[in-house]
Design a protein around this motif. Structure first.
Motif, PDB file in Angstrom:
ATOM      1  N   GLY A   1     -29.115 -78.987  67.872  1.00  0.00           N
ATOM      2  CA  GLY A   1     -30.083 -78.594  66.851  1.00  0.00           C
ATOM      3  C   GLY A   1     -29.406 -77.972  65.644  1.00  0.00           C
ATOM      4  O   GLY A   1     -29.790 -78.233  64.501  1.00  0.00           O
ATOM      5  N   GLY A   2     -28.369 -77.153  65.892  1.00  0.00           N
ATOM      6  CA  GLY A   2     -27.637 -76.531  64.795  1.00  0.00           C
ATOM      7  C   GLY A   2     -26.962 -77.550  63.897  1.00  0.00           C
ATOM      8  O   GLY A   2     -26.890 -77.362  62.679  1.00  0.00           O
ATOM      9  N   LEU A   3     -26.472 -78.634  64.497  1.00  0.00           N
ATOM     10  CA  LEU A   3     -25.867 -79.707  63.706  1.00  0.00           C
ATOM     11  C   LEU A   3     -26.887 -80.299  62.731  1.00  0.00           C
ATOM     12  O   LEU A   3     -26.581 -80.538  61.557  1.00  0.00           O
ATOM     13  N   VAL A   4     -28.113 -80.496  63.215  1.00  0.00           N
ATOM     14  CA  VAL A   4     -29.184 -81.037  62.358  1.00  0.00           C
ATOM     15  C   VAL A   4     -29.492 -80.067  61.220  1.00  0.00           C
ATOM     16  O   VAL A   4     -29.642 -80.471  60.058  1.00  0.00           O
ATOM     17  N   GLY A   5     -29.578 -78.764  61.540  1.00  0.00           N
ATOM     18  CA  GLY A   5     -29.840 -77.761  60.513  1.00  0.00           C
ATOM     19  C   GLY A   5     -28.733 -77.686  59.484  1.00  0.00           C
ATOM     20  O   GLY A   5     -28.996 -77.546  58.281  1.00  0.00           O
ATOM     21  N   TRP A   6     -27.485 -77.800  59.933  1.00  0.00           N
ATOM     22  CA  TRP A   6     -26.335 -77.764  59.021  1.00  0.00           C
ATOM     23  C   TRP A   6     -26.337 -78.974  58.097  1.00  0.00           C
ATOM     24  O   TRP A   6     -26.067 -78.844  56.899  1.00  0.00           O
ATOM     25  N   LEU A   7     -26.639 -80.150  58.646  1.00  0.00           N
ATOM     26  CA  LEU A   7     -26.707 -81.361  57.816  1.00  0.00           C
ATOM     27  C   LEU A   7     -27.829 -81.255  56.777  1.00  0.00           C
ATOM     28  O   LEU A   7     -27.678 -81.713  55.643  1.00  0.00           O
ATOM     29  N   LYS A   8     -28.915 -80.598  57.180  1.00  0.00           N
ATOM     30  CA  LYS A   8     -30.032 -80.403  56.256  1.00  0.00           C
ATOM     31  C   LYS A   8     -29.638 -79.480  55.107  1.00  0.00           C
ATOM     32  O   LYS A   8     -29.917 -79.766  53.929  1.00  0.00           O
ATOM     33  N   TYR A   9     -28.971 -78.388  55.441  1.00  0.00           N
ATOM     34  CA  TYR A   9     -28.604 -77.406  54.414  1.00  0.00           C
ATOM     35  C   TYR A   9     -27.442 -77.884  53.548  1.00  0.00           C
ATOM     36  O   TYR A   9     -27.487 -77.804  52.316  1.00  0.00           O
ATOM     37  N   LYS A  10     -26.405 -78.418  54.198  1.00  0.00           N
ATOM     38  CA  LYS A  10     -25.171 -78.738  53.491  1.00  0.00           C
ATOM     39  C   LYS A  10     -25.295 -80.007  52.655  1.00  0.00           C
ATOM     40  O   LYS A  10     -24.821 -80.064  51.516  1.00  0.00           O
ATOM     41  N   PHE A  11     -25.930 -81.024  53.209  1.00  0.00           N
ATOM     42  CA  PHE A  11     -25.980 -82.321  52.525  1.00  0.00           C
ATOM     43  C   PHE A  11     -27.406 -82.780  52.208  1.00  0.00           C
ATOM     44  O   PHE A  11     -27.603 -83.903  51.761  1.00  0.00           O
ATOM     45  N   ASN A  12     -28.396 -81.911  52.497  1.00  0.00           N
ATOM     46  CA  ASN A  12     -29.807 -82.231  52.263  1.00  0.00           C
ATOM     47  C   ASN A  12     -30.222 -83.527  52.961  1.00  0.00           C
ATOM     48  O   ASN A  12     -31.020 -84.307  52.434  1.00  0.00           O
ATOM     49  N   ILE A  13     -29.676 -83.749  54.154  1.00  0.00           N
ATOM     50  CA  ILE A  13     -30.058 -84.910  54.961  1.00  0.00           C
ATOM     51  C   ILE A  13     -31.364 -84.583  55.681  1.00  0.00           C
ATOM     52  O   ILE A  13     -31.436 -83.588  56.409  1.00  0.00           O
ATOM     53  N   ASN A  14     -32.369 -85.396  55.468  1.00  0.00           N
ATOM     54  CA  ASN A  14     -33.678 -85.146  56.068  1.00  0.00           C
ATOM     55  C   ASN A  14     -33.553 -85.044  57.584  1.00  0.00           C
ATOM     56  O   ASN A  14     -32.970 -85.913  58.232  1.00  0.00           O
ATOM     57  N   GLU A  15     -34.123 -83.960  58.145  1.00  0.00           N
ATOM     58  CA  GLU A  15     -33.980 -83.719  59.585  1.00  0.00           C
ATOM     59  C   GLU A  15     -34.648 -84.792  60.440  1.00  0.00           C
ATOM     60  O   GLU A  15     -34.240 -85.029  61.586  1.00  0.00           O
ATOM     61  N   VAL A  16     -35.675 -85.446  59.908  1.00  0.00           N
ATOM     62  CA  VAL A  16     -36.324 -86.525  60.661  1.00  0.00           C
ATOM     63  C   VAL A  16     -35.346 -87.681  60.862  1.00  0.00           C
ATOM     64  O   VAL A  16     -35.205 -88.228  61.966  1.00  0.00           O
ATOM     65  N   VAL A  17     -34.632 -88.034  59.791  1.00  0.00           N
ATOM     66  CA  VAL A  17     -33.653 -89.135  59.877  1.00  0.00           C
ATOM     67  C   VAL A  17     -32.520 -88.768  60.824  1.00  0.00           C
ATOM     68  O   VAL A  17     -32.149 -89.552  61.718  1.00  0.00           O
ATOM     69  N   SER A  18     -31.947 -87.573  60.647  1.00  0.00           N
ATOM     70  CA  SER A  18     -30.788 -87.183  61.463  1.00  0.00           C
ATOM     71  C   SER A  18     -31.155 -87.050  62.941  1.00  0.00           C
ATOM     72  O   SER A  18     -30.380 -87.449  63.818  1.00  0.00           O
TER      73      SER A  18
END
Length: 383
Positions: A151-168
């Protein structure tokens, strides 16, 4: 009284149960449930069956009402404990979705986080031969850590690269599904069941076939933990700075940032918490309710939990009651099918209707608010 006044009076009487804003978190889900059961009753009537009898059979199958007869070592108590056993991972999974919702995030990767946590706990502890006193707590710890990191990986991708959490999360679901399937087939496959090898009983979070009073019961050890976890999550969200910041980020990221709240940290933290709860769902499912893993299959609980969380208004205590309701429908469907002659898929129709009408909660609130505004305007014009 003219027709227009009668129509307004009828409309206000129909909306009265959800007109009080204080009780809307409870009243709207209850109204949604009643409407969905009424709609499902119409479907059952359409296929020529008695909906009241079907619902009664549903309660019998879930251990809420007694059956006419039981097999050896079974009773209403054993059926009810089986219901709680199935409900336990659903509570954890729904709490995972609810925590992410509070932060304005949509964790659709609960199934993948469950599978990853369950698999790691299985191969590290489930086949280790450790004593139960060490194995069971270790299973829980691994579940929290594995799910939290995912879950933390998803949150980091969301914050750092603005990758939508639904996609990731969807992509991670597929990665977990096929990578874990590969390892099961290569190293841990049971040649008979074609699933992963069964874990040691010492590592299992459900005590199976415990004989008490001439009954053989399945006792879910994680159920009490699930209830305590819901209470702790409620306390954290309502009474702590962490909970306030997570809700502030979920309400308005820009305003939270302007107020000095670390948006990135709270985004990652919320997903770590959500993933950790999903991990607990995974270990109570794969090392509790079941004792093996079916390759290439994601648990439906991860997706059902979205409906359960919506029905519970993303409130930790509401999640417990909504999980209980959905578990009754799911567990009682087999007995309803055999007794009432109704296909088991009707239970999925009922759950789908509950989700549909629960999703209309925002519309109900908007409608009530607009009616109140019009009523105030009317009184002002009359005066």
């Amino acid at each position: 009284m003219n027709k227009d006044s009668k129509r307004k009076s009828l409309r206000h009487s129909l909306l009265w149960p959800i007109s009080n804003e204080k009780w809307q978190p409870i009243s709207i889900p209850l109204v949604s449930i009643l409407i969905s059961f009424f709609a499902a009753a119409l479907v059952i009537l359409f296929i020529g069956k008695n909906p009241l009898q079907a619902y009664y059979n549903l309660l019998q199958g879930a251990g809420i009402m007694p059956k006419p007869s039981y097999a050896g070592y079974k009773s209403m108590v054993t059926d009810f404990l089986s219901l709680l056993n199935a409900m336990t991972p659903l509570v954890f999974a729904s709490l995972a979705v609810a925590v992410a919702f509070r932060a304005g995030l949509f964790n659709i990767g609960v199934s993948g986080q469950m599978l990853t946590s369950g698999f790691l706990a299985t191969i590290i502890v489930g086949y280790s031969g450790l004593d139960a006193i060490l194995a069971k707590p270790l299973v829980l710890v691994i579940g929290i850590l594995a799910g939290g990191m995912m879950g933390g990986l998803v949150g980091w991708l969301k914050y750092k690269f603005n990758i939508n959490e639904v996609v990731s999360t969807i992509m991670l679901n597929y990665i977990a599904q096929y990578v874990i399937s590969f390892f099961i087939h290569m190293y841990f496959i049971d040649p008979v069941s074609r699933q992963s090898r069964y874990i040691d009983e010492a590592a299992r979070l459900t005590l199976v076939n415990v004989e008490i009073a001439n009954l053989k019961m399945d006792i879910p050890l994680g159920f009490i933990l699930a209830i305590l976890t819901a209470i702790i999550i409620k306390f954290v969200m309502d009474k702590t700075v962490v909970g306030f910041e997570i809700k502030a980020v979920g309400s308005n990221r820009n305003a939270a940032k302007y107020a000095g709240i670390n948006v990135g940290r709270n985004t990652v933290l919320a997903m770590v918490m959500s993933g950790g709860l999903a991990g607990l769902a995974g270990v109570t499912y794969y090392l509790g309710y079941f004792s093996s893993i079916q390759p290439k299959v994601l648990s439906s609980i991860g997706f059902d939990s979205i409906a359960v969380s919506l029905l519970g208004n993303s409130h930790p205590i509401g999640v417990i009651f909504s999980s209980f309701l959905v578990s009754i429908i799911d567990q009682g469907s087999t007995y309803m099918s055999s007794q009432a002659g109704i296909r088991q898929e009707i239970s999925s129709v009922i759950i789908g209707l509950i989700l549909l009408f629960s999703a209309c909660g925002a519309y109900m609130k908007h409608k009530v608010s607009r009616l109140k505004e019009k009523e105030v305007e009317r009184k002002e014009n009359e005066s």
